[in-house]
Structure formats: C-alpha cells, structure tokens
Motif scaffolding. Structure first.
Motif, short mmCIF file in Angstrom:
data_model
loop_
_atom_site.label_atom_id
_atom_site.label_comp_id
_atom_site.label_asym_id
_atom_site.label_seq_id
_atom_site.Cartn_x
_atom_site.Cartn_y
_atom_site.Cartn_z
N ARG A 22 0.83 -1.22 -0.13
CA ARG A 22 0.08 -0.03 -0.11
C ARG A 22 0.90 1.24 0.10
O ARG A 22 0.77 2.48 -0.46
CB ARG A 22 -1.12 -0.06 1.14
N GLN A 31 0.70 3.94 -2.72
CA GLN A 31 0.25 5.44 -2.87
C GLN A 31 1.12 6.36 -3.12
O GLN A 31 0.84 7.71 -3.18
CB GLN A 31 -0.11 5.36 -1.10
N ARG A 52 -3.34 7.09 -8.91
CA ARG A 52 -3.69 6.57 -7.72
C ARG A 52 -5.51 6.38 -7.40
O ARG A 52 -6.02 5.73 -6.76
CB ARG A 52 -3.24 7.44 -6.46
N PRO A 101 -7.89 0.45 -5.90
CA PRO A 101 -9.10 -0.31 -5.26
C PRO A 101 -8.99 0.27 -3.79
O PRO A 101 -7.69 0.91 -3.35
CB PRO A 101 -8.90 -1.85 -5.10
N ARG A 102 -10.12 0.53 -3.19
CA ARG A 102 -10.27 1.28 -1.90
C ARG A 102 -9.24 0.51 -0.70
O ARG A 102 -8.66 1.30 -0.01
CB ARG A 102 -11.71 1.19 -1.27
N ALA A 103 -9.03 -0.71 -0.88
CA ALA A 103 -8.32 -1.48 0.00
C ALA A 103 -6.94 -0.96 -0.13
O ALA A 103 -5.94 -1.00 0.83
CB ALA A 103 -8.16 -2.80 -0.11
N LEU A 122 -5.91 2.15 -0.52
CA LEU A 122 -5.73 3.60 0.09
C LEU A 122 -5.86 3.45 1.64
O LEU A 122 -5.87 4.59 2.02
CB LEU A 122 -6.78 4.37 -0.71
N ALA A 123 -5.98 2.33 2.12
CA ALA A 123 -5.83 2.32 3.65
C ALA A 123 -4.66 3.06 4.13
O ALA A 123 -3.52 2.80 3.69
CB ALA A 123 -6.14 0.92 4.15
#
Length: 295
Positions: free
Chosen positions: A264, A268, A275, A279-281, A283-284
């Motif tokens: 991640r 990022q 970016r 997927p949302r995961a 961007l954790a």
C-alpha cells in the motif's frame, strides 16, 4: 548520483508503445513431474517496462531463461522480434542476442577483469575492434551510467554495491540493445543506492528507447518503473496490466503482495491520476508499525 544523460533526456517523451517484441503463447515447462508453467501467455510490446512478479517458485527466472533461449519450453512457442526461437538457427540466434542486454542480480562481473574489460567483453566477442574505438565505446557507457572514467581501471572488488550495478548496466547496454532484462537490479542496495539505480533505469529507458523486462521483489521499484506488471500465479500469467489494475484483482497472492502495508505504501506513491484508479483497500493507511505486508 546525477548524470548528464538524465538532464539531457528530462524533457523527452517516454518511448512510444509499439509492436510485440516478445510473444509467449501456450507455454508449458516441466522438470520431470514438476510443472512450472502451464498454458502461459504473455506479450511484451516495444517501449514497455514490464515487471514480472510472483511468489517463490512461481518460475519468474525460468520464464526469463526461456525467453532468452537458455532453456527450451516443454511445449508452446516463444517469438522474439517476430522470430520463433524454436526454429532460429545458431547464427541468427547469436545475432538476436546482440539485440538484448542482461543485468544479473549480483552484477555477475568477472572478478579477474577490470571495469573497462568487463564492459568491453561483449564487444570483443563480436570480433576485432580498434583499440581507440573500443575505449570510446566503454567510456561513453560509463558516462551514461553516471560513473567517472577514473573507475575504468578498478577491479570489481573495489566497487560498492551500487557501482557494481552501474557497471553491470554499462555492460548490458554496450551493444546498444533494443531489449533489456533486469534481474533484481536493486537487490542488496541501501535505499539511496536503490533509488539511484531506479532513476538510472528510467533515464536509460527514455534515452535509448529500450524495452525492459524486470524481475524484482522491490515494490517501490516496480511501482516507479512499470508500464505493466505481469503476475505469475497458478503456473500462468494471472494478469498483465498497469499496477493500479493489478492491485484490484481478487487473488490471494495479489492481496498479500500488493495490499499489505508495504504494498500500500508503494502504491500510494503513484501520481494522483493513477492513484485514483486503485481499489479502496489499497488506499488504507500505509504508515505506522512495520507489521504485515510482504517481505
């Protein structure tokens, strides 16, 4: 370490993506009862930087060795520059290899030869080259990889890890190849040296219009360099796509490799427009304790 070449190509566009230069079709590779690849397909197009990733034993190096003609597939076909490697004669294969360069994981420099002679070796293998021309070629390549000419007389044992990689790159490009293979180019380097090597690869890609095949576990290098990432899993190429698309594939290896903390953090660092496609995961939060994520 900055290089004049980097400044010279800073405003040049990236190489245009062109026709396939490597075409792997329905490839199967067996060692006895052990099946490494099964019905594997992969195309690599001119101007790309394609990174091959996969778990331990996935067959990344085996695939590269077959593409280079060092091993034969059990079945299927590999075409390079439009030629089927299974039918290419010895002389044509020798000429084809002059169109490729290879940087090995630990540099693979000849310990008994100077830096100059290591870089000159591929040129000498082609036949007699005038001494003054050979010197000009070697010194130009040293300059291109950001090493002063004074290092030409040194032995490999006197070089730092980053310098060994640079000399290995100089040797890999000495014949002006179209296709460059890189095996773990940042392995064993400190973060600063690793960043410098990644920057150098990017500069050479832009300056020489190279097509690059990269095998690495370095997530930062993969994200920084790759046009596409080819994921080897289940004996085949699961996906070959931009890294922001790969990160969204529902697969155990992809989730572990790309969506752990280190993955991640690397993802990022992509430019905002890329970016936004993650997927949302992915961007954790990626900072904090170093637990989780692939090593």
């Amino acid at each position: 370490m900055s290089t004049p070449l980097k400044e010279a190509v800073r405003d040049l566009p990236l190489p245009a993506i062109g026709e396939p230069v490597i075409e792997v079709h329905n490839l199967t590779k067996r060692y006895g009862r052990n099946i490494v690849h099964q019905h594997l397909n992969l195309d690599i197009r001119r101007g790309e930087i394609v990174t091959i990733v996969g778990g331990s034993g996935a067959g990344k190096t085996t695939l590269v060795r077959q593409i280079l003609g060092l091993e034969k597939p059990s079945s299927g076909s590999i075409r390079m520059f439009g030629e089927d490697l299974a039918t290419v004669g010895a002389e044509d294969m020798r000429l084809m290899r002059t169109r490729t360069g290879m940087l090995f994981q630990h540099g693979a420099l000849f310990s008994s030869l100077t830096v100059f002679d290591n870089i000159a070796q591929p040129v000498r293998e082609l036949g007699k080259v005038p001494a003054d021309l050979l010197r000009d070629i070697v010194m130009l390549k040293l300059e291109m990889v950001g090493l002063p000419c004074k290092h030409a007389s040194k032995m490999p044992a006197a070089l730092s890890g980053g310098m060994v990689k640079r000399v290995g790159l100089a040797r890999a490009i000495v014949l002006e190849p179209e296709l460059l293979f890189l095996d773990e180019p940042t392995a064993g380097l400190d973060p600063r040296s690793s960043d410098e090597v990644v920057d150098l690869i990017s500069t050479l890609h832009r300056a020489l219009g190279l097509t690059v095949v990269l095998v690495t576990h370095d997530l930062d290098a993969m994200v920084a360099l790759s046009t596409r990432v080819a994921v080897l899993a289940e004996r085949r190429v699961l996906i070959a796509a931009p890294v922001e698309e790969v990160a969204g594939v529902d697969d155990p290896f992809v989730r572990e490799y790309f969506l752990g903390m280190r993955g991640r953090r690397a993802l990022q660092a992509l430019p905002p427009e890329r970016r936004a496609k993650l997927p949302r995961a992915a961007l954790a939060p990626a900072f904090g304790s170093m637990g989780g994520g692939p090593c």
